[in-house]
Each structure stands twice: as structure tokens, then as C-alpha cells.
Design a protein around this motif. Structure first.
Motif, PDB file in Angstrom:
ATOM      1  N   ASN A   1      36.465  38.483  44.062  1.00  0.00           N
ATOM      2  CA  ASN A   1      35.348  37.913  43.306  1.00  0.00           C
ATOM      3  C   ASN A   1      35.779  36.834  42.324  1.00  0.00           C
ATOM      4  O   ASN A   1      34.958  36.308  41.573  1.00  0.00           O
TER       5      ASN A   1
ATOM      6  N   THR B   1      37.125  36.774  36.893  1.00  0.00           N
ATOM      7  CA  THR B   1      36.455  37.496  37.980  1.00  0.00           C
ATOM      8  C   THR B   1      34.967  37.700  37.735  1.00  0.00           C
ATOM      9  O   THR B   1      34.211  37.863  38.686  1.00  0.00           O
ATOM     10  N   ASP B   2      34.537  37.675  36.481  1.00  0.00           N
ATOM     11  CA  ASP B   2      33.123  37.869  36.170  1.00  0.00           C
ATOM     12  C   ASP B   2      32.737  36.896  35.067  1.00  0.00           C
ATOM     13  O   ASP B   2      33.423  36.784  34.048  1.00  0.00           O
TER      14      ASP B   2
ATOM     15  N   SER C   1      36.969  44.837  31.909  1.00  0.00           N
ATOM     16  CA  SER C   1      35.979  45.140  32.947  1.00  0.00           C
ATOM     17  C   SER C   1      35.785  46.635  33.130  1.00  0.00           C
ATOM     18  O   SER C   1      34.693  47.089  33.475  1.00  0.00           O
TER      19      SER C   1
END
Length: 585
Positions: A347, A392-393, A409
Motif C-alpha cells: 500500500n 503507507t497511509d 499504524s
């Protein structure tokens, strides 16, 4: 004599020479005027821009008045929260994904081999059985009678054979003494052989009758798992029944059949012929949970020209019995393995780019080449090193050079999971303590109902002092709350959250709220709307302590008594003031 004017025209050169100074002067004046006007216009425009710049609000690159800066919607000065993953070197599997179906290793329909009434069943649906295990019994009486009949015929023929053999022995002795003819001995030998054939036929009939009798006990032909029963006790079963008695499927081990592209056929065939194991994983429909691990067994001998695929079969031991015949599965076949390649979380990749977090908590884009995917990671090639942190986010909020704040996370996942768990619980369970929840899970429905009733009772005793509904039922706005609780009790919907909140409140704040809100609910809204805020009775600490221990009915009587005393005291004061005024007048 007058002079005659000359008709000779004046030369043009002389006329032009006279007009040139005027024309030149006009041109110079026009140019000077236009230049001055242009200068005046520029000066005015520049002054207006300076004034606008001084009066306009200052906005950064990412503010409302300016274009979006490197920081994205929040501007370059705001830090964007993101989650990061670590670039690492790891072994990556080259996988082929496919859709498959589970097939039983063997399937057998258990049918009766002889006709008869079904007397007994020795199995339960869904059981695991072994080959040869007794499953059912058919009425054996007719087959027992047939066996006895052929056994009698065998005994009779055996007796005749024995007698013929004894006669043959005597005839041979007499022949040796030359007392009888040779023909009589030969005839006796033929009779003995005839009777031997009869006895052998009788023995065959006996064996057949025994076999038919054994068929009255139906056994499992293979080991496996039983399906649903297709016949009941008392039914007459026949060998021609289509459904039989029950179906047995051998699911330990079990096979998965799936199709793979023909481009991989040669590689897989070579590895199979070389005896190299190729692991296969089975995943559920959502590809979130792995079901089983096995090995590739075989490839089909033909390629389907319609789809350009070839069928493959993989075997699984299915020790936990989680796989069923005809079950849908997602298959991942490992062709080979890449050792220690650079990999990033899947991701983190967006359009062949990743955002690298630099030591100063800013991000920069790095172009990469994506390779194979294995689980949550993908292999990449690019300007990355093991240990680098990539976003990643929160990628959609980032721009080149944006300031970021790294958020754990795992903590975010735990918070989200806790919120989902709380939302999924019944309303009455959300604010209970862990000990109360554990107790509640072990209670019977009646005990649970009594538990919630007790909580509501405690809430009624404590909440009347602390909440807006301190006034008794019928006087204040919250007087219908006890009736609402009773209705909820009938439907089984409890509200222990409010009860717990009422229990945790202290007595002093409860008395203060009773003084400030409960009295207003009892007198300002019910009876004395015309009374002002200063007319409310002031409670002493002793009265507050008493009020906390009172029931709703006692509290109602207490407030009524205080109102009566206040009205009597107010009437006496009014009379005294009236008399004083009369005397003064």
C-alpha cells in the motif's frame, strides 16, 4: 498697365520645406503626450497594487487565498499525519493466482445389493467411517431360509456320494478276485463322479446363499465422511435405487482442481518431472484467511483451446476437516522464489512512485519499478535502501517536500478495532466494566433481566438527585423517564450505561444539581412558573444529605413541604409590609 500674374506654378519643394517644421512639432507633441499618459497609468497601477498588497490578508502557499503549496490542502506549514512502512530485503515468492474447486479424492454411493426391508441403521449423518464399517442391516430371514434349503440339498448329495464311493471300493475288491465283471466297476466309478459333481453344485449354491445373506449387512466400501441419509427405517431398499442409502466422500486427503495459463505449463511440467515440490496455498473467498497448504500433484494432458488454460490438481491432507467437496477456494501456486530482494509494503506504491520520509520529517517522491507481489509486500527496484521509511497511509494528502508526522499504524488499528467492537455490542453492554460483562455472559436470561432491573433501580435512586429529572414523576419534564425504563424492561432493552454514570457521581454534585435543577423541575415547570430564580429554597448540608437518601416519593413530599413553608413565610412578610405601608400613609 497692370502686371499680368505669372501662370508658372510654384515648385513643390519650396512648399514642403515650409510645412516640415509644423508637422514635426505636432508629431513631437503627440509622442510626448502619449509617453506621459503611459507613465501616469503605470504609476497609478503600481500604487493600487501596493495598497492591495498592504490591505489584503496574509495567506501562505497553502492558505485560502493562495495556491496549494507543498503541504497540500493544509499548506506547507501544517504537518500531515501519516503511517509508514520500512523498506527491507526479504525472500519473495513468485505466485500464480487461480480460482479452484475442492474435489473429494473418492466418492461412493452406498446402495443395497439385495432387496429387502431396512431394519437397522448404524451411522449418523456426517460421521467419519472406515472401509468395511457396518452401516445398515436388511431383513435377513428370507436369505437365511434359502441358505438352509441349499445346505440340505448339499448334505443329501454328500451322503449319496459317500455311499457310491463305498460301493466302488467293494466292487474293486471283487474285481481283483475276478468275482464280478469289469463293466460293473466302471459303471460305479461313473456314478461316483456324477455324485461328486452334484455335491460341488450344491456347495456353490450354499456359497451363493451365504453371500446373499451377507449382503443384508451393508458396510462402507471406502473410508470417508458420510453425507445425508437417503432412506429411513422400514423402507424397502433395492439395488436399483438411484440415491442409495448414503454417500461417502473421501476428504482426507482432498484435492483442489484449478486452471492455470498455458504460458506456465512447460515450467510446471519440468518441475514436476524433476520431483521438485511446488507449494500451493488455499485462501477463503475474501482472501483474508488461509485455509490449507499442500503440494501440486499433477497437470492435465490437454490444454483447453477455449480458455488457453490447463487443469492442475493439488493435494491437501485436510487434517482439521476444514475443506469440503465442491468448496470454492482461491489458489496461490508458488512457481519459484526470489532470494533477498528489495521489498516495500504494497500500500506504499502509487503509480510506480513511493513517498520517502527523510530525517527532517519531510517527504520526497522516488520512482520505482514494481516486481512480484507476495502478501502485503511487493518487490521493487529504485533509489531505495533497506531501512528507509515510506508512507503507507495518507499518500493522497501529500506533495513533494510536505511536512509529515509519523503515526503508529498499530495503535490506529487497535483504536479502530476497539471502536468497531464497541459499536457491534448491544447498547446495554457498551459501558459495562469487564467484570460486569464477564458476569453477564455467564448469567441465564432471568438472571440477566434481574441484573438490568437492579441497575435501573440504582439509577432511579441516584439519577433523581443528579440529573435534570430530579423532580418526581408528573411534575418535571423528566417525569416520564421511569415509564420509559419500564417499557424498555418489557422489551428487554436495558440502559446500564446511564445507570453506571449515575452510580459514579458523588453525593455533593448530586445535591447541587438537585438544588439547581430538580427544584426548578418541580416548582418552576409544574406549579410555580411565575416564581423567580431567587425564590427557590436554599438547602443546608444536612438537608442535602437527607435528600440523597430519600426515595422519589419522599423527595416529592420534601419539596412540597418546603414550598408550603416558603409560601406561608412569604404571606406573613407581605402582610407585615402591607401594615407598615398603611401606617405610613
Amino acid at each position: 498697365m497692370p502686371r499680368t500674374p505669372s501662370l508658372t506654378p510654384t515648385p513643390q519643394s519650396s512648399q514642403l520645406g515650409k510645412a516640415s517644421p509644423a508637422i514635426l512639432a505636432a508629431v513631437v507633441l503627440a509622442l510626448a503626450a502619449s509617453g506621459g499618459g503611459y507613465w501616469w497609468y503605470k504609476q497609478k497601477q503600481g500604487a493600487g497594487q501596493d495598497a492591495s498588497a498592504q490591505t489584503a490578508p496574509k495567506s501562505g502557499p497553502g492558505g485560502r487565498g493562495g495556491r496549494m503549496g507543498p503541504g497540500g490542502p493544509g499548506g506547507a506549514g501544517q504537518s500531515q499525519p501519516v503511517s509508514v512502512g520500512v523498506v527491507e530485503r526479504r525472500d519473495m515468492r513468485v505466485l500464480i493466482s487461480a480460482i479452484g474447486t475442492m474435489n473429494a479424492r473418492a466418492t461412493a454411493v452406498v446402495r443395497a445389493k439385495v432387496s429387502g426391508e431396512l431394519l437397522k441403521l448404524h451411522f449418523k449423518e456426517g460421521d467419519e467411517v472406515k472401509a468395511g464399517q457396518l452401516l445398515a442391516e436388511i431383513d435377513p430371514r428370507s436369505f437365511t431360509a434359502a441358505l438352509a434349503q441349499v445346505q440340505g440339498s448339499l448334505a443329501r448329495d454328500q451322503a449319496q456320494l459317500m455311499n457310491a464311493q463305498l460301493d466302488l471300493k467293494r466292487y474293486k475288491e471283487l474285481l481283483a478276485q475276478d468275482s464280478i465283471a469289469r463293466q460293473q466297476v466302471d459303471t460305479q466309478e461313473a456314478l461316483v463322479r456324477q455324485l461328486q459333481g452334484t455335491v460341488a453344485a450344491d456347495q456353490g449354491q450354499v456359497d451363493a446363499a451365504k453371500l446373499q445373506l451377507s449382503y443384508t449387512k451393508i458396510t462402507a466400501p471406502i473410508s470417508g465422511r458420510l453425507g445425508l441419509r437417503q432412506a429411513d427405517l422400514g423402507n424397502v431398499v433395492n439395488p436399483s435405487d438411484t440415491n442409495g442409502l448414503v454417500t461417502i466422500s473421501q476428504v482426507r486427503p482432498i484435492d483442489a482442481v484449478f486452471s492455470i495459463p498455458e504460458a506456465h505449463v512447460s515450467t510446471l511440467a519440468q518441475q514436476l518431472s524433476a520431483g521438485q515440490p511446488m507449494p500451493v496455498e488455499l485462501w477463503d473467498r475474501e482472501q483474508k484467511q488461509i485455509l490449507a497448504k499442500g503440494l501440486l500433484n499433477a497437470l492435465d494432458n490437454t490444454i483447453d483451446t477455449t480458455t488457453g488454460t490447463v487443469k492442475a490438481k493439488a493435494a491437501f491432507d485436510n487434517a482439521e476437516r476444514r475443506l469440503f467437496a465442491n468448496q470454492f477456494v482461491n489458489v496461490k501456486l508458488q512457481v519459484r522464489q526470489l532470494d533477498q530482494v528489495l521489498a516495500v509494503p504494497a500500500n506504499a506504491v502509487q503509480n510506480n512512485y513511493v513517498y520517502l520520509v527523510k530525517p527532517d520529517n519531510t517527504v520526497t517522491q522516488r520512482k520505482i519499478t514494481v516486481g512480484v507481489a507476495d502478501g502485503d509486500f511487493v518487490s521493487v527496484r529504485g533509489e531505495l535502501e533497506p531501512g528507509d521509511k515510506v508512507v503507507t497511509d495518507g499518500i493522497d494528502r501529500l506533495r513533494e517536500g510536505a511536512q509529515v508526522t509519523v503515526v503508529d499504524s498499530e495503535k490506529v488499528k487497535k483504536v479502530d478495532q476497539a471502536v468497531q467492537d464497541a459499536a457491534g455490542q448491544p447498547r446495554g453492554m457498551r459501558n459495562l466494566t469487564p467484570e460486569q460483562r464477564e458476569k453477564l455472559s455467564k448469567m441465564t436470561p432471568d438472571e440477566r433481566k434481574a441484573f438490568f432491573q437492579k441497575l435501573r433501580t440504582e439509577r432511579g435512586a441516584s439519577g433523581a438527585n443528579s440529573g435534570p429529572g430530579a423532580a418526581p414523576a408528573g411534575e418535571g419534564r423528566s417525569g416520564d423517564q421511569p415509564r420509559k425504563s419500564e417499557a424498555q424492561d418489557k422489551t428487554g432493552a436495558a440502559e446500564p450505561a446511564r445507570a453506571q454514570q449515575a452510580q459514579t457521581e458523588s453525593a455533593a454534585p448530586a445535591a447541587q444539581r438537585a438544588e439547581g435543577r430538580g427544584e426548578r423541575g418541580g416548582e418552576g415547570r409544574g406549579e410555580g412558573r411565575g416564581e423567580g430564580r431567587g425564590d427557590r429554597p436554599q438547602l443546608t448540608p444536612e438537608q442535602r444529605e437527607k435528600l440523597d437518601a430519600m426515595s422519589p416519593e419522599e423527595r416529592k413530599a420534601f419539596f412540597q413541604k418546603m414550598r408550603a413553608e416558603r409560601e406561608a413565610h412569604g404571606g406573613a412578610s407581605a402582610n407585615a409590609n402591607g401594615g407598615a405601608n398603611s401606617a405610613g400613609r
